[in-house]
Design a protein around this motif. Structure first.
Motif, PDB file in Angstrom:
ATOM      1  N   LEU A  22       0.834  -1.199   0.000  1.00 40.77           N
ATOM      2  CA  LEU A  22       0.000   0.000   0.000  1.00 40.77           C
ATOM      3  C   LEU A  22       0.877   1.261   0.000  1.00 40.77           C
ATOM      4  CD1 LEU A  22      -2.998   0.772   0.154  1.00 40.77           C
ATOM      5  CD2 LEU A  22      -2.801   0.777   2.641  1.00 40.77           C
ATOM      6  N   TYR A  23       1.954   1.228   0.753  1.00 42.34           N
ATOM      7  CA  TYR A  23       2.824   2.399   0.871  1.00 42.34           C
ATOM      8  C   TYR A  23       4.122   2.248   0.096  1.00 42.34           C
ATOM      9  CZ  TYR A  23      -0.466   3.307   4.593  1.00 42.34           C
ATOM     10  OH  TYR A  23      -1.616   3.505   5.282  1.00 42.34           O
ATOM     11  N   TRP A  24       4.146   1.277  -0.790  1.00 40.10           N
ATOM     12  CA  TRP A  24       5.386   1.038  -1.541  1.00 40.10           C
ATOM     13  C   TRP A  24       5.729   2.212  -2.447  1.00 40.10           C
ATOM     14  CZ3 TRP A  24       5.944   0.807  -6.894  1.00 40.10           C
ATOM     15  CH2 TRP A  24       7.207   0.439  -7.352  1.00 40.10           C
ATOM     16  N   ASN A  25       7.002   2.583  -2.473  1.00 40.34           N
ATOM     17  CA  ASN A  25       7.485   3.435  -3.562  1.00 40.34           C
ATOM     18  C   ASN A  25       8.877   2.968  -3.944  1.00 40.34           C
ATOM     19  OD1 ASN A  25       9.576   5.007  -2.103  1.00 40.34           O
ATOM     20  ND2 ASN A  25       7.757   5.635  -0.916  1.00 40.34           N
ATOM     21  N   LEU A  26       9.311   3.366  -5.083  1.00 39.72           N
ATOM     22  CA  LEU A  26      10.527   2.808  -5.681  1.00 39.72           C
ATOM     23  C   LEU A  26      11.726   2.815  -4.737  1.00 39.72           C
ATOM     24  CD1 LEU A  26      11.390   1.478  -8.290  1.00 39.72           C
ATOM     25  CD2 LEU A  26      11.998   3.730  -9.196  1.00 39.72           C
ATOM     26  N   SER A  27      11.885   3.911  -3.998  1.00 40.40           N
ATOM     27  CA  SER A  27      13.075   4.024  -3.138  1.00 40.40           C
ATOM     28  C   SER A  27      13.025   3.060  -1.960  1.00 40.40           C
ATOM     29  CB  SER A  27      13.199   5.461  -2.634  1.00 40.40           C
ATOM     30  OG  SER A  27      12.061   5.762  -1.845  1.00 40.40           O
ATOM     31  N   ASP A  28      11.854   2.519  -1.741  1.00 39.35           N
ATOM     32  CA  ASP A  28      11.626   1.629  -0.597  1.00 39.35           C
ATOM     33  C   ASP A  28      11.713   0.145  -0.996  1.00 39.35           C
ATOM     34  OD1 ASP A  28      11.211   1.917   2.051  1.00 39.35           O
ATOM     35  OD2 ASP A  28       9.008   1.823   1.934  1.00 39.35           O
ATOM     36  N   ASP A  60      11.488  -7.151 -12.280  1.00 33.33           N
ATOM     37  CA  ASP A  60      10.391  -6.474 -12.986  1.00 33.33           C
ATOM     38  C   ASP A  60      10.186  -5.039 -12.498  1.00 33.33           C
ATOM     39  OD1 ASP A  60      10.015  -8.635 -14.591  1.00 33.33           O
ATOM     40  OD2 ASP A  60       8.171  -9.346 -13.631  1.00 33.33           O
ATOM     41  N   ILE A  61      10.429  -4.829 -11.208  1.00 36.90           N
ATOM     42  CA  ILE A  61      10.301  -3.466 -10.672  1.00 36.90           C
ATOM     43  C   ILE A  61      11.416  -2.591 -11.258  1.00 36.90           C
ATOM     44  CG2 ILE A  61      10.562  -2.050  -8.584  1.00 36.90           C
ATOM     45  CD1 ILE A  61       9.215  -4.419  -7.030  1.00 36.90           C
ATOM     46  N   LEU A  62      12.640  -3.104 -11.226  1.00 40.59           N
ATOM     47  CA  LEU A  62      13.784  -2.330 -11.715  1.00 40.59           C
ATOM     48  C   LEU A  62      13.692  -2.076 -13.218  1.00 40.59           C
ATOM     49  CD1 LEU A  62      16.693  -3.835  -9.578  1.00 40.59           C
ATOM     50  CD2 LEU A  62      15.388  -1.718  -9.211  1.00 40.59           C
ATOM     51  N   ALA A  63      13.055  -3.016 -13.932  1.00 40.97           N
ATOM     52  CA  ALA A  63      12.889  -2.839 -15.377  1.00 40.97           C
ATOM     53  C   ALA A  63      11.708  -1.912 -15.696  1.00 40.97           C
ATOM     54  CB  ALA A  63      12.686  -4.190 -16.044  1.00 40.97           C
ATOM     55  N   GLY A  64      11.041  -1.432 -14.650  1.00 43.64           N
ATOM     56  CA  GLY A  64       9.930  -0.514 -14.861  1.00 43.64           C
ATOM     57  C   GLY A  64       8.636  -1.194 -15.286  1.00 43.64           C
ATOM     58  N   LYS A  65       8.594  -2.531 -15.175  1.00 45.57           N
ATOM     59  CA  LYS A  65       7.379  -3.245 -15.591  1.00 45.57           C
ATOM     60  C   LYS A  65       6.286  -3.194 -14.534  1.00 45.57           C
ATOM     61  CE  LYS A  65       9.845  -6.710 -18.307  1.00 45.57           C
ATOM     62  NZ  LYS A  65      10.315  -8.096 -18.151  1.00 45.57           N
ATOM     63  N   LEU A  66       6.681  -3.045 -13.284  1.00 43.91           N
ATOM     64  CA  LEU A  66       5.707  -2.955 -12.188  1.00 43.91           C
ATOM     65  C   LEU A  66       5.846  -1.579 -11.555  1.00 43.91           C
ATOM     66  CD1 LEU A  66       6.401  -6.468 -10.570  1.00 43.91           C
ATOM     67  CD2 LEU A  66       4.579  -5.877 -12.185  1.00 43.91           C
ATOM     68  N   LYS A  67       4.737  -0.808 -11.634  1.00 43.50           N
ATOM     69  CA  LYS A  67       4.857   0.593 -11.209  1.00 43.50           C
ATOM     70  C   LYS A  67       4.070   0.922  -9.956  1.00 43.50           C
ATOM     71  CE  LYS A  67       5.656   2.289 -15.909  1.00 43.50           C
ATOM     72  NZ  LYS A  67       5.138   1.082 -16.662  1.00 43.50           N
ATOM     73  N   THR A  68       3.155   0.053  -9.561  1.00 43.03           N
ATOM     74  CA  THR A  68       2.362   0.344  -8.365  1.00 43.03           C
ATOM     75  C   THR A  68       2.321  -0.886  -7.458  1.00 43.03           C
ATOM     76  OG1 THR A  68       0.314  -0.491  -9.325  1.00 43.03           O
ATOM     77  CG2 THR A  68       0.803   1.843  -9.709  1.00 43.03           C
ATOM     78  N   LYS A  73       1.402  -6.784  -6.404  1.00 43.12           N
ATOM     79  CA  LYS A  73       0.563  -7.822  -5.817  1.00 43.12           C
ATOM     80  C   LYS A  73       0.052  -8.791  -6.891  1.00 43.12           C
ATOM     81  CE  LYS A  73      -2.176  -9.601  -2.542  1.00 43.12           C
ATOM     82  NZ  LYS A  73      -3.342  -8.966  -1.961  1.00 43.12           N
ATOM     83  N   ASP A  74      -0.409  -8.230  -8.009  1.00 41.21           N
ATOM     84  CA  ASP A  74      -0.894  -9.087  -9.098  1.00 41.21           C
ATOM     85  C   ASP A  74       0.217  -9.984  -9.635  1.00 41.21           C
ATOM     86  OD1 ASP A  74      -3.427  -8.141  -8.878  1.00 41.21           O
ATOM     87  OD2 ASP A  74      -3.280  -6.707 -10.536  1.00 41.21           O
ATOM     88  N   ALA A  75       1.412  -9.423  -9.754  1.00 37.37           N
ATOM     89  CA  ALA A  75       2.539 -10.216 -10.258  1.00 37.37           C
ATOM     90  C   ALA A  75       2.891 -11.334  -9.285  1.00 37.37           C
ATOM     91  CB  ALA A  75       3.749  -9.306 -10.483  1.00 37.37           C
TER      92      ALA A  75
END
Ligand code: GDP
Length: 302
Positions: A22-28, A60-68, A73-75
């Motif tokens: 819920l509170y995830w952001n890239l730097s975290d 996938d996060i680092l490749a920009g495929k997962l943004k939220t 969660k879906d992945a």
């Protein structure tokens, strides 16, 4: 439904993932993925699967495929589902076309074998199937009595040992022959689950399997291993041993309603490449559910 409530303890364990995301952001990302891995480990997904899932999410996060958070969660749900289905093995019973089909149920005492057999008979009877039970646990005097209670409760016929010296292979072969002669659809065979010092349980199971095959070529159609879900990852060595010796075609995982270690469902499938066919999610007659991978994923990661 009961699958959902059956997995409530595992879901509680994994609920922390929702808060994290819920509170995830890239730097975290690193901290969140560490805690996500921890949640998977605590639920007995096992180290191999937990790391595999988390590393795939990280890339996938680092490749920009997962943004939220919700995309993550879906992945996550998708990779758990993939682990459960990628081996391609069928979760439905494979009973062939010749009658009777024979299902041999194996597992160590206390795991929920008798209860699962009873629940399975109930389920099959409700589907209009003519079921004959066979009391093949001839070591434990109480086992036949207990199975007879289930036969009565489900309105099933049962073959039990005649005389104290009757051996399990002959009881099972007799049951299969009767099944053939009297037009039963399925013969459900109980087996012993006690580890003896001077007599190997595994030898007994092999003898039972052979006796069934002699009475009905091609049988047993299914050999279902009952595993206690509260033991989590500890079930793996037992599953391996049974499989090496008798050739397990499917698992019944019991007591998942009392266990927060539901991730073991995924690890046992991934490690052995054998499908879970049923899950026990309570003590009632209706609490043996056919295993549906998608419903399972939604129940533990809703
Ligand atoms: P067996 O020795 O392997 O035949 O084990 P039983 O069938 O007698 O089961 C042992 C205990 O576990 C019994 O008290 C059952 O009611 C209980 N049990 C079996 N399956 C489940 C399940 O799915 N959920 C719960 N909560 N209890 C179960």
């Amino acid at each position: 439904d009961s699958l959902f409530s059956g997995f409530s303890k595992t879901r509680e364990n994994l609920a922390v993932i929702d808060e994290l995301l819920l509170y995830w952001n890239l730097s975290d990302t690193d901290r969140v993925l560490d805690e996500l891995e921890e949640a998977l480990l605590v639920s007995d997904f096992g180290p191999k699967i937990s790391i595999k899932i988390v590393e795939s999410l990280r890339s996938d996060i680092l490749a920009g495929k997962l943004k939220t958070g919700s995309e993550i969660k879906d992945a996550l749900k998708k990779s758990v589902l993939q682990l459960l289905t990628s081996k391609g093995s069928k979760t439905e019973l494979q009973l062939g076309y010749r009658k009777p089909a024979v299902i041999m149920v194996v597992g160590v005492n206390g795991g929920g074998k008798t209860t699962s057999l009873g629940k399975l008979a109930y389920r099959l009877k409700n589907e209009g199937v003519k079921v004959l039970m066979a009391a093949g646990d001839t070591f434990r005097a109480a086992a036949s009595d207990q199975l007879e209670v289930w036969a009565e409760r489900t309105g099933s016929e049962i073959v039990i040992a005649e005389g104290e010296k009757a051996k399990a292979p002959s009881v099972l072969s007799q049951a299969v022959k009767r099944g053939k002669e009297q037009g039963y659809d399925i013969v459900l065979c109980d087996t012993s689950g006690r580890l003896h010092t001077n007599y190997s349980l595994m030898e007994e199971l092999i003898a039972c399997k052979k006796a069934i095959a002699r009475a009905m070529p091609g049988a047993p159609n299914e050999i279902l291993l009952v595993l206690d879900g509260t033991t989590g990852l500890n079930m793996l060595p037992q599953a391996r041993e049974f499989n090496e010796i008798v050739g397990v075609t499917g698992f019944i995982l019991t007591k998942l309603d009392g266990s927060a270690r539901g991730g073991c469902v995924v690890s046992v499938v991934d490690e052995l490449g054998i499908p879970v066919k049923f899950v026990g999610v309570g003590e009632g007659l209706d609490d043996l559910q056919p295993f549906d991978p998608e419903a399972f994923v939604n129940a533990i990661l809703s």
